[in-house]
Motif scaffolding. Structure first.
Motif, PDB file in Angstrom:
ATOM      1  N   VAL A 157       1.572  -1.052  17.233  1.00 43.57           N
ATOM      2  CA  VAL A 157       2.573  -1.851  16.522  1.00 43.57           C
ATOM      3  C   VAL A 157       1.918  -2.818  15.539  1.00 43.57           C
ATOM      4  O   VAL A 157       2.450  -3.061  14.454  1.00 43.57           O
ATOM      5  N   TYR A 158       0.747  -3.329  15.879  1.00 43.44           N
ATOM      6  CA  TYR A 158       0.107  -4.308  15.007  1.00 43.44           C
ATOM      7  C   TYR A 158      -0.377  -3.671  13.707  1.00 43.44           C
ATOM      8  O   TYR A 158      -0.324  -4.305  12.650  1.00 43.44           O
ATOM      9  N   GLN A 159      -0.813  -2.425  13.796  1.00 41.83           N
ATOM     10  CA  GLN A 159      -1.196  -1.723  12.567  1.00 41.83           C
ATOM     11  C   GLN A 159       0.037  -1.501  11.688  1.00 41.83           C
ATOM     12  O   GLN A 159      -0.014  -1.677  10.478  1.00 41.83           O
ATOM     13  N   MET A 160       1.153  -1.121  12.293  1.00 43.42           N
ATOM     14  CA  MET A 160       2.389  -0.952  11.522  1.00 43.42           C
ATOM     15  C   MET A 160       2.806  -2.272  10.872  1.00 43.42           C
ATOM     16  O   MET A 160       3.196  -2.295   9.703  1.00 43.42           O
ATOM     17  N   LEU A 161       2.702  -3.367  11.612  1.00 44.92           N
ATOM     18  CA  LEU A 161       3.066  -4.676  11.061  1.00 44.92           C
ATOM     19  C   LEU A 161       2.197  -5.023   9.855  1.00 44.92           C
ATOM     20  O   LEU A 161       2.697  -5.537   8.851  1.00 44.92           O
ATOM     21  N   ARG A 162       0.914  -4.716   9.941  1.00 44.33           N
ATOM     22  CA  ARG A 162       0.014  -4.950   8.799  1.00 44.33           C
ATOM     23  C   ARG A 162       0.363  -4.018   7.639  1.00 44.33           C
ATOM     24  O   ARG A 162       0.463  -4.449   6.491  1.00 44.33           O
ATOM     25  N   ASP A 163       0.541  -2.742   7.936  1.00 46.44           N
ATOM     26  CA  ASP A 163       0.819  -1.757   6.884  1.00 46.44           C
ATOM     27  C   ASP A 163       2.105  -2.070   6.126  1.00 46.44           C
ATOM     28  O   ASP A 163       2.178  -1.898   4.916  1.00 46.44           O
ATOM     29  N   LEU A 164       3.121  -2.527   6.860  1.00 47.84           N
ATOM     30  CA  LEU A 164       4.420  -2.829   6.238  1.00 47.84           C
ATOM     31  C   LEU A 164       4.590  -4.318   5.938  1.00 47.84           C
ATOM     32  O   LEU A 164       5.671  -4.759   5.577  1.00 47.84           O
ATOM     33  N   ASP A 165       3.510  -5.076   6.095  1.00 52.09           N
ATOM     34  CA  ASP A 165       3.439  -6.476   5.679  1.00 52.09           C
ATOM     35  C   ASP A 165       4.488  -7.377   6.327  1.00 52.09           C
ATOM     36  O   ASP A 165       5.193  -8.121   5.644  1.00 52.09           O
ATOM     37  N   PHE A 166       4.565  -7.330   7.666  1.00 55.24           N
ATOM     38  CA  PHE A 166       5.510  -8.212   8.350  1.00 55.24           C
ATOM     39  C   PHE A 166       5.031  -9.656   8.298  1.00 55.24           C
ATOM     40  O   PHE A 166       3.865  -9.954   8.529  1.00 55.24           O
ATOM     41  N   ARG A 167       5.952 -10.552   7.963  1.00 58.49           N
ATOM     42  CA  ARG A 167       5.789 -12.002   8.027  1.00 58.49           C
ATOM     43  C   ARG A 167       7.137 -12.576   8.406  1.00 58.49           C
ATOM     44  O   ARG A 167       8.166 -11.973   8.077  1.00 58.49           O
ATOM     45  N   THR A 168       7.166 -13.720   9.034  1.00 60.39           N
ATOM     46  CA  THR A 168       8.468 -14.299   9.380  1.00 60.39           C
ATOM     47  C   THR A 168       9.251 -14.723   8.152  1.00 60.39           C
ATOM     48  O   THR A 168      10.469 -14.861   8.225  1.00 60.39           O
TER      49      THR A 168
END
Length: 174
Positions: A157-168
């Motif tokens: 999940v953390y790689q996906m968050l980085r790849d899709l640029d998740f930020r609050t």
């Protein structure tokens, strides 16, 4: 000339369950859940129907209500025909060609998730919280190892968050 399609992250049920239970509760970090919905709308995130049915929780499970909401569920579900031949390939090459009924019950829907990724291996990535454990055999294999065995892409999940640029504050950049 064929244009390159974008990646589609296929979520394992454990992504939704663990996110709510451990680090992004629906009511505490709604930005995460809005972000997932946004990416489902634009086709970057999907959950195969069979995997979506595995999303479970207690009596007051906010993540279950979130995922099963009618309009949102329609956005999240990967809407395509399932390829039985790919499933057989995943079971035979990723687990073992001679699994018995008890072993097949143990692996549950994991091979289905991997089979959906194999339908378009260049553009689909399985997202799971399971970690590689190459010493595990047969029905005890973990999703990353099964993906590796059959040539499907996989990340956490953390790689996906980085790849899709998740930020609050992700909405401020949309």
């Amino acid at each position: 000339m064929q244009e390159d399609r974008k990646n589609i992250y296929l979520l394992d049920a454990n992504i939704i369950i663990t996110a709510h239970n451990l680090y992004y509760p629906v009511s505490k970090v709604p930005e995460f859940w809005d972000w997932l919905e946004f990416h489902a709308k634009n086709g970057s995130i999907a959950i195969p129907r069979e995997i979506h049915e595995e999303i479970k929780g207690g009596n007051d499970a906010e993540h279950v209500r979130w995922a099963k909401d009618g309009a949102r569920k329609k956005l999240l579900i990967l809407d395509e025909e399932f390829n039985q031949d790919l499933l057989e390939r995943v079971i035979n090459e990723g687990y073992a060609p001679d699994l018995n009924e008890v072993e097949l019950d143990r692996i549950a829907m994991d091979p289905v998730l991997v089979a959906y990724a194999l339908a378009d291996p260049k553009n689909r990535i399985v997202v799971t919280n399971e970690v590689s454990k190459p010493s595990r055999k047969r029905q005890n294999r973990h999703v990353p190892d099964v993906c590796s065995a059959v040539g499907a892409r996989c990340c956490n999940v953390y790689q996906m968050l980085r790849d899709l640029d998740f930020r609050t504050n992700w909405k401020s950049n949309v």
